[in-house]
Design a protein around this motif. Sequence first.
Motif: not given
Length: 132
Positions: A44-71
């Motif tokens: 029940g965790i909707p994280i993909n409205s695009i339809g391609w699960d592989k795209y979601v995996v790649d998207l998260f990998k691309d987005i984190i580049t250069g981010l500094a989260p709270r530890v």
Amino acid sequence: MLLNLEAFEACSDNTNDLGVTSYIWFMESIVDQDEDVKELQSKGIPINSIGWDKYVVDLFKDIITGLAPRVDAYLLVKTSIAMHLVKAKWTPIQIATWVKDVMRFAVLYAVVDILLSFIQTYFTVFPSPNKH
């Protein structure tokens, strides 16, 4: 939407707790394969409205580049996941795979150790002729 929220959060005028950045890092840490996306959606965790699960995996990998989260963000959730994995019973196949990996590492370590011992012995018995 995540990219826009992250960009807004990164603005220097915005004082916040880095919640979006930390969420993106957390999601990237649990979404490694297409099957992970399917598993989250089945719970029940909707994280993909695009339809391609592989795209979601790649998207998260691309987005984190250069981010500094709270530890400490999502520390409780990460700890709960780790505890669940520790409590999960190991199947005979998992145990056999682990033993095989450990033995492979031990054999490799022994071969490297013996090789280095031979090299050390060689240079001890036959020192370099350039030494004074």
